[in-house]
Structure formats: structure tokens, C-alpha cells
Enzyme design. Structure first.
Site, short mmCIF file in Angstrom:
data_model
loop_
_atom_site.label_atom_id
_atom_site.label_comp_id
_atom_site.label_asym_id
_atom_site.label_seq_id
_atom_site.Cartn_x
_atom_site.Cartn_y
_atom_site.Cartn_z
N CYS B 76 0.92 -1.16 0.01
CA CYS B 76 -0.04 0.02 0.12
C CYS B 76 0.91 1.24 0.02
O CYS B 76 0.56 2.13 -0.85
CB CYS B 76 -1.07 -0.09 1.17
SG CYS B 76 -2.18 -1.18 1.15
N CYS B 174 5.17 15.05 36.83
CA CYS B 174 6.16 15.12 35.80
C CYS B 174 6.74 16.55 35.78
O CYS B 174 7.84 16.52 35.63
CB CYS B 174 5.35 15.01 34.44
SG CYS B 174 4.32 13.51 34.18
N CYS B 177 9.75 17.46 38.06
CA CYS B 177 11.22 17.01 37.62
C CYS B 177 11.51 17.72 36.21
O CYS B 177 12.52 18.49 36.21
CB CYS B 177 11.38 15.68 37.41
SG CYS B 177 11.57 14.68 38.98
N ARG B 215 8.75 4.41 28.44
CA ARG B 215 9.69 5.55 29.17
C ARG B 215 8.61 6.21 30.38
O ARG B 215 8.94 6.22 31.40
CB ARG B 215 10.26 6.51 28.20
CG ARG B 215 10.93 7.72 29.06
CD ARG B 215 12.18 7.19 29.37
NE ARG B 215 11.94 7.09 30.86
CZ ARG B 215 12.71 7.21 31.85
NH1 ARG B 215 14.06 7.44 31.78
NH2 ARG B 215 12.37 7.01 33.25
N CYS B 219 8.85 5.96 34.50
CA CYS B 219 8.97 7.27 35.41
C CYS B 219 7.62 7.05 36.54
O CYS B 219 7.88 7.35 37.55
CB CYS B 219 8.56 8.72 34.65
SG CYS B 219 9.91 9.54 33.91
#
Lengths: 106, 258
Positions: B76, B174, B177, B215, B219
Site C-alpha cells: 500500500c 512530571c 522534575c 519510558r 517514570c
């Protein structure tokens, strides 16, 4: 067949020092690890690497469990004549992988 | 009230200057910038970058027929270097059928189930990582443009909310950090800004390839929170927010990271 990456210069001047780089796909399981259930994960590593030029062995390495996954080996040789490099990786559980590369020496 | 305020802020997002603690666009740095010269050299040399082994496998898979339809990707899409150029820089993208954003791995699996009539590839399987690595490589050097689609605004806002949401036993977000302390170190390792420029990556710590989802889960486990399931809506929203946060940064997949 496991994936391998080999980097040999396509051309070189006679007498020049050339670098050969090889990267081989392999888990390199040490045999020291355990699963969550406590069973030992059996050792599965590459044990030796051989490079031949026009049939003559020019480089050999023994590999051990402390070597990281996907071993990268780089070494030097002198370009004496045109020809073919043959690479061979041998490991546990009957692992054998081969690669070739050609060089033109002027 | 706070959530609502964040939501509105996120919707206005691009038009507003960065709030305190957030990284200004000119200050953004890829994870590559934080690496040692040895690791940079490993990524830059295609015969030393172990991610290229995955790309090689992906190239084989791209041309392998699969499923009841007995079609390969190339049947395709043709030449991957033409058809997939820049594709990864757009993902996660809006999927009209499900009316949700989907990431690159989900897109590959949609193709597998709908067009190849094959079983979807498992998250983090070597096959899925190989195909996404091959596709991601075609966007090398191109700027990230994910999130430009207006239909993604609510998902980006949700992702942003999650980015600032404290969680886990350590009760950190998140942003604590990757915005507030991005230039510092944690146990000897650079914290970095969390800019997802090079996924899927070859991570030396993993001794293998992994997606942005892996990943992120790492965390989340690190702050002792319950990690999102693979492909959960919140996971995709967070991926999308991270990509929109890195808008305009250059892709360097398949990247090597420590």
C-alpha cells in the site's frame, strides 16, 4: 538470521590504516538473572567473534557475560590488497551469524 | 476550580507566555543535549547505533506479506522513505473513526487489523518497535508538528493536566522534575526536560528498544504511582501533550539514551 551492521570503507589507499566496525543483534543474556518466579534465565550469549580477510584470520575476540546486549566491536587493520572480509559470530544454543564486506585497495 | 483554570490555560496554550517553572521555547533541549560525548557518538554513527538494528528488522517487516489479506506495508505505502517521511513528527494524530488521538504504534496496528487482516502486534513487541523505529527514522531532522490539529485540543489539555498532576507515594508530578529541575541531577543521572524527540529509543539501561509509553511507565513506577496501561486514553493524552510541548524541535529517532 540476526541483524548485523558492518562498516568497512569501500575504498582505501594501499598501506592505509582502516577502521572496521561491527554491530550484532543479540540479547547477551548473562545467566545470572532470575524471573519474578525465581527461575534462572538461562545464559544466552555470543562467545566468539572472528574476522577473516581473503580466508585468513585477522582478528578474533572472545565474549563474556558482562558484555552488553548487541555487541559493538571496532578494530583496525592495514589495507594491503583488495578483497573480502568475512565476519562470524558464534554463541550459545547453536547461534551462528555471518556477514561479508568488500574493499578495493588502490 | 484549579483543574478548570488549568484547562482554560491549556486551551489558550500557545498564545500565552510560559507560566513560572515552564521551559521557554528557546530554552528547550532534547535529551541528546544532556548525554555524554560517547553516547552522542553512538547515536550519530548509524553503524554504532543499536537502534539501527531494529530499523533493519523493520525494513524486513515492511516488505513482508502478513494476514489474511496477504499484503505487506509496502504493497500500500510503497517506499517507506517517501511515504512515511515526516509521519512520526505528526503523531499522536487524530483518528476520525474513533474520534480520539492515536499514537504511531496504534496506527501500525490499525493497518494490521483493517488492511492486512492480521492480529495486532503486542505493545513493546520487537516487531512493533521495529516498524515504528523504521517509520520514525524517516522523520529524522524534521520538526515535531504533533498537536496542530484543532480536534486534539481537549486531549492536549488532558495531557497537560496529567503532566502537572501530583501522583504516587512520592507525590510528585512530571513537571516537578522535567520543568522545575530539568537541569539538575537525580542519583548522578541528568533529569532532562522530557522532550520526546527520538522515540522509539535504544536505551542503554534497558539494553533494548522501547517506546515513549514504556519510558512514561518507567517514570510513573519511579514515583511509585500505578502506571497507565499501554494505549490507555490518558497515556496517549500524555504522549500527545509531550509532543506538543516539543513542537518545532527536531526529531532524532531512533535515538540512543542512557
Amino acid at each position: 538470521m540476526a541483524a548485523a551492521l558492518v562498516n568497512v570503507p569501500a575504498k582505501a589507499k594501499r598501506g592505509a590504516v582502516i577502521e572496521i566496525k561491527t554491530l550484532m543483534s543479540h540479547v547477551m543474556e548473562t545467566g545470572y538473572r532470575h524471573t519474578a518466579a525465581g527461575e534462572v534465565v538461562p545464559r544466552d550469549i555470543i562467545t566468539s567473534f572472528i574476522c577473516r580477510f581473503n580466508g585468513t584470520e585477522i582478528f578474533r575476540a572472545d565474549l563474556f557475560p558482562a558484555i552488553a546486549a548487541n555487541p559493538f566491536l571496532s578494530f583496525f587493520t592495514t589495507a594491503s590488497e583488495s578483497g573480502r572480509f568475512e565476519f562470524e559470530w558464534i554463541g550459545d544454543n547453536g547461534f551462528v551469524a555471518n556477514a561479508t564486506a568488500s574493499i578495493t585497495v588502490e | 476550580m484549579m483543574r478548570r483554570a488549568l484547562f482554560v490555560l491549556a486551551l489558550l496554550g500557545a498564545a500565552l507566555p510560559a507560566a513560572a517553572g515552564e521551559i521557554a521555547p528557546s530554552e528547550r533541549r532534547s535529551g541528546y543535549d544532556f548525554m555524554s560525548s560517547d553516547t552522542k557518538a553512538m547515536q550519530d554513527d548509524d553503524t554504532a547505533n543499536p537502534g539501527m538494528l531494529s530499523v533493519l528488522d523493520g525494513d524486513t517487516l515492511w516488505n513482508t506479506k502478513a494476514g489474511a489479506a496477504n499484503k505487506s506495508c509496502s504493497d500500500c505505502h510503497g517506499d517507506v522513505s517517501v511515504s512515511m517521511k515526516g509521519a512520526t513528527a505528526r503523531y499522536p494524530a487524530f483518528n476520525a473513526t474513533s474520534a480520539t488521538p492515536i499514537d504511531l504504534g496504534q496506527r501500525v496496528n490499525l493497518c494490521r487489523t483493517q488492511h492486512q487482516e492480521a492480529a495486532p502486534l503486542a505493545p513493546e513487541s520487537s516487531e512493533l518497535l521495529a516498524l515504528t523505529a523504521l517509520i520514525a527514522k524517516q522523520s529524522r531532522g524534521m520538526p515535531i508538528i504533533a498537536g496542530d490539529d484543532a480536534r486534539l485540543a481537549t486531549s492536549i489539555a488532558r495531557g497537560r493536566e496529567l503532566f502537572f498532576q501530583r501522583e504516587g507515594q512520592l507525590n510528585i508530578a512530571c513537571s516537578n522534575c522535567h520543568d522545575d529541575n530539568a537541569d539538575r541531577h537525580l542519583a548522578g543521572s541528568a533529569i532532562t526536560q522530557g522532550q520526546p524527540t527520538g522515540y522509539p529509543i535504544y536505551r542503554l539501561e534497558w539494553q533494548g528498544m522501547g517506546s515513549l509509553q514504556r519510558r512514561i511507565r518507567g517514570c510513573m513506577t519511579g514515583v511509585r504511582a500505578q502506571a497507565f496501561d499501554f494505549d490507555a486514553a490518558d497515556m496517549i493524552a500524555l504522549e500527545l501533550y509531550l509532543m506538543s510541548r516539543a513542537h518545532g524541535m527536531k526529531m532524532d529517532a531512533p535515538a540512543v539514551r542512557p
